[in-house]
Each structure stands twice: as structure tokens, then as C-alpha cells.
Design a protein around this motif. Structure first.
Motif, short mmCIF file in Angstrom:
data_model
loop_
_atom_site.label_atom_id
_atom_site.label_comp_id
_atom_site.label_asym_id
_atom_site.label_seq_id
_atom_site.Cartn_x
_atom_site.Cartn_y
_atom_site.Cartn_z
N GLN A 142 -0.96 -0.28 -66.41
CA GLN A 142 -0.37 0.98 -66.84
C GLN A 142 0.97 1.16 -66.14
OE1 GLN A 142 -2.63 4.49 -65.88
NE2 GLN A 142 -1.27 5.88 -66.98
N ASP A 145 5.87 6.04 -67.13
CA ASP A 145 6.53 6.54 -68.33
C ASP A 145 8.04 6.43 -68.16
OD1 ASP A 145 4.04 7.18 -69.30
OD2 ASP A 145 4.21 9.34 -68.85
N GLN A 146 8.71 5.98 -69.21
CA GLN A 146 10.18 5.83 -69.12
C GLN A 146 10.87 7.16 -68.91
OE1 GLN A 146 12.17 3.39 -71.97
NE2 GLN A 146 11.38 1.55 -71.00
N SER A 147 10.30 8.23 -69.45
CA SER A 147 10.92 9.54 -69.25
C SER A 147 10.93 9.91 -67.77
CB SER A 147 10.18 10.60 -70.06
OG SER A 147 8.82 10.69 -69.67
N ASP A 148 9.86 9.56 -67.06
CA ASP A 148 9.81 9.85 -65.63
C ASP A 148 10.73 8.92 -64.84
OD1 ASP A 148 8.04 12.03 -65.55
OD2 ASP A 148 6.29 10.71 -65.71
N CYS A 228 9.02 15.54 -62.41
CA CYS A 228 8.46 14.56 -63.35
C CYS A 228 7.29 15.16 -64.12
CB CYS A 228 7.99 13.31 -62.58
SG CYS A 228 9.32 12.46 -61.69
N ASN A 230 4.53 13.10 -65.31
CA ASN A 230 3.27 12.37 -65.14
C ASN A 230 3.36 11.45 -63.92
OD1 ASN A 230 0.63 11.46 -65.77
ND2 ASN A 230 1.47 9.67 -66.82
N PRO A 245 1.57 6.79 -61.88
CA PRO A 245 1.16 7.78 -62.88
C PRO A 245 0.18 8.80 -62.29
CG PRO A 245 1.16 5.60 -63.84
CD PRO A 245 1.41 5.42 -62.36
#
Length: 325
Positions: A142, A145-148, A228, A230, A245
Motif C-alpha cells: 500500500q 496517496d499522491q495527494s498527500d 494531510c 490519510n 497511511p
């Protein structure tokens, strides 16, 4: 009003004459006390039997043991894995018990330790649970996330002095270096992995990134995590935090291998010493904190053994009957 409903005046008469109402009340009180004593005795016996039942189950039915690396397998004093630990792990495998690594390190950063041990581990939980694999081709992972990752990169731009590493499955690099990083790496001695340096703006969003570790204090960590969506931080060293994560962690890695092997939580045992081991020790069927562990994992563990330099791993396995003299 009817004096029969006036309680106080009737008490002397009941006592004097041994009246039936008084005898009934006394009988009820005595039997209630006996009942309460029997219930308490039953509960005590039940707890003891349940404890023995659980102890028997966990000590004879352990199928997999998970080991942290730094401070658990390796000593922060000698930077070696004690011979007693190597022997204990070999005995576990001879007994048909799976032995697995469960570490915050990246796969590429643990070879410097594992290559010194004459052991082939049955599985690896890397990046604090985010990258699980074995030599037979099992793989479950896992990434962040790219956004984070974008949020973290923006935050680092606003804090240019912060040193940070970015973990890929087979490569870990730093954005730059400073004195704090070099002191930390010096403290790891022979177990310190090689340092590489890259621009995270070039790689972090185009390569799978499983963990980001900034060298910041808890206050700055809380600030960054709060931005962030996640992400949470776990620490095994006071100088930095591992950002993973929010729904990840070492217990998640254990769960992945539990499903892979078809075993239950009660059939797992885990050893650790750092803050990032706290959840793992609380989750495992038997959680063992090393004697050199920090307070958090000690509080979460079922048992605190001796430190790594005094055969802590072997002593705990003998204590729980997983191994025998």
C-alpha cells in the motif's frame, strides 16, 4: 395510619419475639452474602481457568513470530544480532514456526542486517506494514496517496531546512543532509544503510512511495499530519517520524500474512522495542517488549523481557513455552 407500616417501632418487637419477618430478613441477608461469595469464587475460578486456557493456547499454538530489527534483533550497543537470538530463531524454524521481519526499514535498508544472519526469514513486513513479501512471490503493498505526497512536498518547500527521506520498494533517498542526520546514522553503526540523495520533486510522484520520514519533532509532526488526508506518523527514533497511511501500520502487515498463511491473531507473537512497535505488540496474540524498549511499547506488551544484549528474545520464547530448554 396503620402502625404495621411504621417500620422502626416494630424492630424491637421482632428482635424480642424472634418474629418471622426478622428471621426472613436475616435468612435472606445471609443467603445473599453466601450467593455473592459463591459468585465471586466462581468468577475467580473462571478467570484462572480462562487464563490457563489462553496461556495453553498461545504458548503451544504459535504459528508465526514477527521481529522488529533495530533494538530488537540488533543491539544499539554492539550493532550485532546476539548469538542467542540467532539460535532461537533457528529453533523456531526447526519447530515449524514461521519467522518474519516486521520493521520500519525499507527492503533495501535491511540487507545490511539480515545478510549478517545465517537465517532465511519466511516473510518480510517492511515500511511499518506497507510492503509485505516473501521469496516465493507473495507481495501485497500500500503506497502513500499522491495527494498527500503533494501536501508533504509543499510543506517541505516551506521548511527547507528539514531533512526527509522517501522510501520506494528498492530505493530510499534523502532530499539533503545535515548534522542531525549524520549523528543519527552514526548511532546505527554497522547497521546504518547507505545514504542516497535525490530531488523528491522529480521522483516522489512518479515512483511508488511507501513511506516518508522527515526529521522533525512531535509538534511539527502534528502540524504536517494535520494537513494531510490519510497520513499518520509512527516513531522508533526520537529524531524523526515515519509517515505512513493512516489505516496502515505493523498490525496491518501482520494481518496480511495471517490471511496468506491462514492463521489467527491468537497464533501470532511479536517482539519490538520502539514507538512504531506499540500497535503491533498490542495486536499480536503475544506481544513482547524488549527490556531496552521505550515506555509505550512496554505498556502495550503482554510481557517485558530482558534487553537485546541479555538474551531477551530467547528468554521470552522460553518463558511462554514456545521453545523449551
Amino acid at each position: 395510619s396503620d402502625p404495621g407500616f411504621t417500620v422502626a417501632p416494630r424492630i424491637p418487637e421482632m428482635v424480642k419475639n424472634g418474629g418471622l419477618p426478622y428471621r426472613c430478613l436475616l435468612w435472606r441477608a445471609c443467603n445473599t452474602l453466601r450467593c455473592l461469595m459463591l459468585i465471586a469464587r466462581y468468577k475467580h475460578v473462571w478467570r484462572v481457568e480462562r487464563s490457563l486456557e489462553n496461556r495453553s493456547m498461545t504458548t503451544t499454538d504459535i504459528k508465526a513470530v514477527f521481529f522488529d530489527i533495530d533494538g530488537t534483533l540488533t543491539s544499539f550497543v554492539t550493532h550485532k544480532v546476539p548469538d542467542s537470538t540467532v539460535e532461537a530463531i533457528q529453533r523456531l524454524q526447526s519447530a515449524g514456526i514461521k519467522v518474519l521481519i516486521c520493521t520500519g526499514r525499507a527492503p533495501s535498508q535491511m540487507k545490511v542486517v539480515l545478510d549478517t544472519m545465517p537465517i532465511s526469514f519466511d516473510g518480510i513486513v517492511a515500511f511499518n506494514g506497507q510492503y509485505c513479501f516473501d521469496e516465493q512471490g507473495y507481495l501485497e503493498s500500500q503506497a502513500l496517496d499522491q495527494s498527500d505526497i503533494r501536501v508533504i512536498l509543499d510543506w517541505l518547500d516551506q521548511h527547507p531546512d528539514v531533512v526527509c527521506d522517501f522510501g520506494e520498494k528498492d530505493y530510499v533517498y534523502f532530499n539533503h543532509t545535515n548534522e542531525a542526520l549524520q549523528q543519527t546514522w552514526s548511532g546505527l553503526g554497522k547497521t546504518a544503510p547507505i545514504q542516497y540523495f535525490e530531488d523528491p520533486h522529480v521522483r516522489a510522484l512518479t515512483h511508488g512511495t511507501f513511506q516518508i520520514s522527515p526529521f522533525i519533532d512531535p509538534e511539527l509532526e502534528a502540524e504536517l499530519v494535520g494537513l494531510c488526508s490519510n497520513i499518520r506518523g509512527v516513531r522508533w527514533h526520537p529524531d524523526f517520524t515515519d509517515l505512513i497511511p493512516a489505516d496502515g501500520g505493523k498490525p496491518r502487515g501482520i494481518q496480511r500474512f495471517m490471511k496468506h498463511y491462514g492463521i489467527t491473531r491468537e497464533q501470532t507473537m511479536a517482539f519490538g522495542d520502539g514507538g512504531n512497535d506499540t500497535d503491533m505488540l498490542a495486536y499480536a496474540g503475544i506481544g513482547v517488549a524488549m527490556g531496552n524498549a521505550t515506555d509505550e511499547p512496554k505498556a502495550a506488551a503482554d510481557y517485558v523481557t530482558d534487553d537485546v544484549d541479555h538474551d531477551g528474545v530467547l528468554h521470552a520464547l522460553l518463558h511462554f513455552g514456545v521453545l523449551h530448554d
